[in-house]
Design a protein around this motif. Structure first.
Motif, PDB file in Angstrom:
ATOM      1  N   TYR A  60      31.254  34.967  31.921  1.00  0.00           N
ATOM      2  CA  TYR A  60      32.212  35.965  31.442  1.00  0.00           C
ATOM      3  C   TYR A  60      33.628  35.414  31.452  1.00  0.00           C
ATOM      4  N   ARG A  61      34.321  35.638  30.339  1.00  0.00           N
ATOM      5  CA  ARG A  61      35.706  35.168  30.255  1.00  0.00           C
ATOM      6  C   ARG A  61      36.620  35.962  31.174  1.00  0.00           C
ATOM      7  N   ARG A  62      36.340  37.245  31.312  1.00  0.00           N
ATOM      8  CA  ARG A  62      37.213  38.099  32.121  1.00  0.00           C
ATOM      9  C   ARG A  62      36.381  39.132  32.869  1.00  0.00           C
ATOM     10  N   VAL A  63      36.674  39.311  34.142  1.00  0.00           N
ATOM     11  CA  VAL A  63      36.017  40.322  34.965  1.00  0.00           C
ATOM     12  C   VAL A  63      37.111  41.126  35.655  1.00  0.00           C
ATOM     13  N   ILE A  88      35.127  36.347  45.431  1.00  0.00           N
ATOM     14  CA  ILE A  88      35.518  37.113  44.251  1.00  0.00           C
ATOM     15  C   ILE A  88      36.972  36.837  43.902  1.00  0.00           C
ATOM     16  N   ARG A  89      37.832  36.848  44.893  1.00  0.00           N
ATOM     17  CA  ARG A  89      39.261  36.614  44.645  1.00  0.00           C
ATOM     18  C   ARG A  89      39.514  35.198  44.124  1.00  0.00           C
ATOM     19  N   PRO A  93      40.504  35.723  39.721  1.00  0.00           N
ATOM     20  CA  PRO A  93      41.856  36.159  40.107  1.00  0.00           C
ATOM     21  C   PRO A  93      42.353  37.343  39.284  1.00  0.00           C
ATOM     22  N   GLU A  94      41.728  37.576  38.123  1.00  0.00           N
ATOM     23  CA  GLU A  94      42.125  38.700  37.280  1.00  0.00           C
ATOM     24  C   GLU A  94      41.523  40.031  37.730  1.00  0.00           C
ATOM     25  N   CYS A  95      40.577  39.986  38.660  1.00  0.00           N
ATOM     26  CA  CYS A  95      39.857  41.192  39.086  1.00  0.00           C
ATOM     27  C   CYS A  95      40.808  42.179  39.772  1.00  0.00           C
ATOM     28  N   GLN A  96      40.765  43.433  39.319  1.00  0.00           N
ATOM     29  CA  GLN A  96      41.651  44.459  39.836  1.00  0.00           C
ATOM     30  C   GLN A  96      41.000  45.392  40.850  1.00  0.00           C
TER      31      GLN A  96
END
Length: 289
Positions: A60-63, A88-89, A93-96
């Protein structure tokens, strides 16, 4: 992703990356529930969990959101949960947002320091089932905890910085406990003042004790009119400022949405309108889990 058996998640996690960190439910004896019956509860090997996250990063490009499955991820050793959250972090790094189900039992074994550390490492919210604030209903439905303990554990979560989403089920007490179920469930929500309140409407699933009780006549389902009456009783008594209230699950006859307490009057007006026109309700054949 690699999954063992059926995987369940809250509706709000529809677009989340879902990784099993445990298998099944650590309680799994609730009389109304058919989830996770095909597998025994177990802790998934940590390296398998981490490998799934690494595979997801390649896929996945973005999670933006991660949901830690199955039914009670919070029961893992704290040190292993820290490793999972650190991974996960590091990988996303984009995970909110990182969330999981939690039970009163798994919250109880967590110290306040552990909960604060979990929040610092990225666990933003947990979902907990209240089901009912009425102890008689909880006992009959084999929840395994009474209302006071569930409320205590919900408050413990919030006091240590983790957001809380709590669900209950309209109709779970049948006609006999309609009033107590509504009033005492509202009281339990008020005592926790969670960030999110979710209401489902009871649906009977095959191969559960509740299914057998309905068939043999020892449990009676609410009519649509009784569901509306119980819902009104509950909403009338809600006093949980700031809680986002959602009754928009596929199981519900009536959709209610708002923020407490400011939208309570509007939600009561919606219930009143439905009581005068049952055609506003979702047809039985459209309901689902």
């Amino acid at each position: 992703m690699r999954y063992l058996g059926s995987v369940y998640r809250p509706p709000s996690e529809a677009y989340s990356l879902i990784v099993q960190v445990t298998y099944g439910c650590s309680h799994n004896t609730c009389a109304f529930c058919s989830m996770y019956k095909e597998k025994h509860f177990s802790i998934r090997p940590l390296e398998e969990v981490l490998e799934d996250f690494r595979l997801a990063r390649q896929t996945y490009r973005r999670v933006d959101k991660v949901f830690l499955a199955d039914g009670d991820a919070l029961v893992r050793r704290a040190e292993e949960l820290y490793i999972i959250l650190d991974t996960i972090r590091e990988l996303f790094p984009e995970c909110q947002r990182v969330t999981s189900y939690a039970s009163p039992a798994s919250i109880r074994i967590r110290t306040a320091e552990e909960l604060r550390t979990l929040r610092q490492k990225g666990l933003t919210m947990v979902y907990m089932g209240l089901e009912s604030g009425c102890d008689a209903v909880l006992k009959r439905m084999r929840k395994g905890h009474l209302s006071g303990e569930i409320v205590e554990m919900g408050r413990k979560v919030r006091e240590n910085g983790i957001a809380l989403s709590v669900t209950a089920i309209t109709g779970l007490g049948g006609p006999e406990e309609l009033e107590r179920h509504a009033i005492e469930t509202a009281e339990a929500f008020n005592a926790m003042n969670p960030e999110y309140i979710g209401m489902l409407t009871l649906m009977v699933e095959p191969e559960t004790p509740l299914y057998d009780w309905v068939r043999d006549g020892s449990f009676h389902l609410l009519t649509q009119q009784q569901v509306l009456r119980e819902t009104r009783l509950l909403v009338e008594r809600l006093d949980s400022p700031g809680s986002v209230f959602r009754m928009n699950h596929a199981s519900n006859y009536l959709v209610l949405k708002g923020t407490l307490n400011e939208d309570k009057a509007a939600m009561l007006d919606t219930i009143d309108a439905a009581e005068h026109n049952l055609g506003l309700l979702r047809p039985e054949e459209w309901r689902g889990l």
